[in-house]
Scaffold this active site. Structure first.
Site, mmCIF file in Angstrom:
data_model
loop_
_atom_site.group_PDB
_atom_site.id
_atom_site.type_symbol
_atom_site.label_atom_id
_atom_site.label_comp_id
_atom_site.label_asym_id
_atom_site.label_seq_id
_atom_site.Cartn_x
_atom_site.Cartn_y
_atom_site.Cartn_z
ATOM 1 C CG ASP A 8 -24.651 47.401 -33.502
ATOM 2 O OD1 ASP A 8 -25.022 46.910 -32.415
ATOM 3 O OD2 ASP A 8 -25.360 47.378 -34.527
ATOM 4 C CD GLU A 39 -25.618 46.280 -38.165
ATOM 5 O OE1 GLU A 39 -26.189 45.664 -39.065
ATOM 6 O OE2 GLU A 39 -26.142 47.225 -37.561
ATOM 7 C CG ASN A 40 -23.231 49.433 -37.834
ATOM 8 O OD1 ASN A 40 -23.708 48.997 -36.785
ATOM 9 N ND2 ASN A 40 -23.963 49.622 -38.915
ATOM 10 C CG ASN A 67 -29.597 46.390 -40.507
ATOM 11 O OD1 ASN A 67 -29.141 46.207 -39.366
ATOM 12 N ND2 ASN A 67 -29.711 47.587 -41.029
ATOM 13 C CG HIS A 68 -25.660 47.985 -42.045
ATOM 14 N ND1 HIS A 68 -26.011 48.698 -43.177
ATOM 15 C CD2 HIS A 68 -26.215 48.642 -40.993
ATOM 16 C CE1 HIS A 68 -26.747 49.751 -42.819
ATOM 17 N NE2 HIS A 68 -26.887 49.731 -41.502
ATOM 18 C CG HIS A 153 -28.867 43.366 -35.704
ATOM 19 N ND1 HIS A 153 -27.813 44.012 -35.096
ATOM 20 C CD2 HIS A 153 -29.198 44.125 -36.776
ATOM 21 C CE1 HIS A 153 -27.518 45.100 -35.784
ATOM 22 N NE2 HIS A 153 -28.353 45.199 -36.804
ATOM 23 C CG HIS A 180 -26.000 51.920 -33.417
ATOM 24 N ND1 HIS A 180 -25.237 52.478 -34.418
ATOM 25 C CD2 HIS A 180 -26.176 50.623 -33.784
ATOM 26 C CE1 HIS A 180 -24.969 51.570 -35.351
ATOM 27 N NE2 HIS A 180 -25.539 50.430 -34.992
HETATM 28 FE FE LIG Z 1 -25.713 48.656 -36.127
HETATM 29 FE FE LIG Z 2 -28.297 47.135 -37.665
#
Ligand SMILES: [Fe+2]
Ligand SMILES: [Fe+2]
Length: 269
Positions: A8, A39-40, A67-68, A153, A180
């Protein structure tokens, strides 16, 4: 094939590390394929189209999400025009974008990249195991594709390990993202699939999973709305896994962790 997977990318620190250092890493490691989880990238939440373009221009072949995925809504139409950005395959049918893509690399070889989201301690989605099984019915590793990469993920290490063993011998790599924090269990499973429970983030490790530590820690002390979380801005450690695969089988022949820059102990294959 020489492949690098990076976890990520968190905020500006992660984005800058990727765009500034990937071109040299790609040359130094003579990489054929680079996959990153994005995603982040946008202030910790989501991925904006201009960021995706910058990652691709810097030498990324495929960007996965999680999820993001939808935090930056501009990504929704962008997924239709840029197939190299994929979202978890186990969103409900009809969700924009795709959960897998086949890209061509040097020498006309083809690599399948897939993304799924786990279900333990996460928002409930469709079955990710059956989603991967269905995708694999369209390809034959070592014949129609020379490599197959799966980004799981997910929160739970048990669910990720179950993925590794379920698809051992059918994929080149099963690697986790989302927590992370890099795990030290990188290995080649008995059937020949490379595996690591979590790649770790590409971000500032003087933080709580990439976010500024003061505000993030306070959330655990006071169960009240606090200051808005913002990404930590120190130098990022690029974190991930390097692997080599045999084109004839698509299976892994070597795995080595990569941690470059920032606070974590340094290791470059
Ligand atoms: Fe993440
Ligand atoms: Fe995530």
């Amino acid at each position: 094939m020489k492949i690098l997977f990076l976890g990520d990318i968190v905020g500006r620190s992660g984005r800058d590390a990727l765009t500034q250092r990937l071109p040299a890493l790609r040359a130094q490691l003579d990489l054929d394929l680079v996959v990153v989880n994005g995603e982040n990238a946008s202030h910790g939440f989501g991925l904006a189209p201009d960021m995706a373009r910058a990652f691709l221009a810097a030498g990324t072949d495929v960007i996965t999400l999680g999820n993001h995925a939808w935090d930056r809504r501009e990504i929704i139409p962008f997924l239709e025009e840029e197939k190299r950005v994929i979202r978890p395959a186990n969103f409900p049918p009809g969700t924009p974008g795709a959960g897998a893509v086949v890209v061509e690399v040097r020498g006309g070889r083809r690599a399948l990249v897939m993304n799924v989201m786990g279900r333990l301690f996460m928002d409930p989605l469709d079955d990710p195991f059956r989603a991967v099984q269905a995708e694999l019915q369209r390809h034959t590793l070592g014949r129609t594709i020379q490599a197959a990469i799966l980004d799981v993920h997910a929160e739970a290490s048990s669910e990720k390990q179950a993925f590794g063993h379920s698809f051992d011998g059918m994929l080149s790599l099963v690697i986790g993202t989302h927590t992370h924090v890099p795990t030290a269990d990188h290995q080649i499973l008995p059937g020949g699939t490379a595996y690591q429970t979590d790649a770790g983030m590409c971000g500032d490790y003087d933080s709580v999973i990439g976010m500024q530590k003061g505000g993030a820690a306070l959330r655990f002390w006071k169960k009240m709305p606090g200051e808005k979380l913002a990404p930590a801005e120190g130098e990022a450690t690029l974190c991930g896994l390097y692997l080599e695969t045999d084109d004839a089988t698509g299976l892994a022949t070597r795995v080595a962790p990569l941690r470059q820059g920032g606070r974590l102990s340094q290791i470059v294959p």
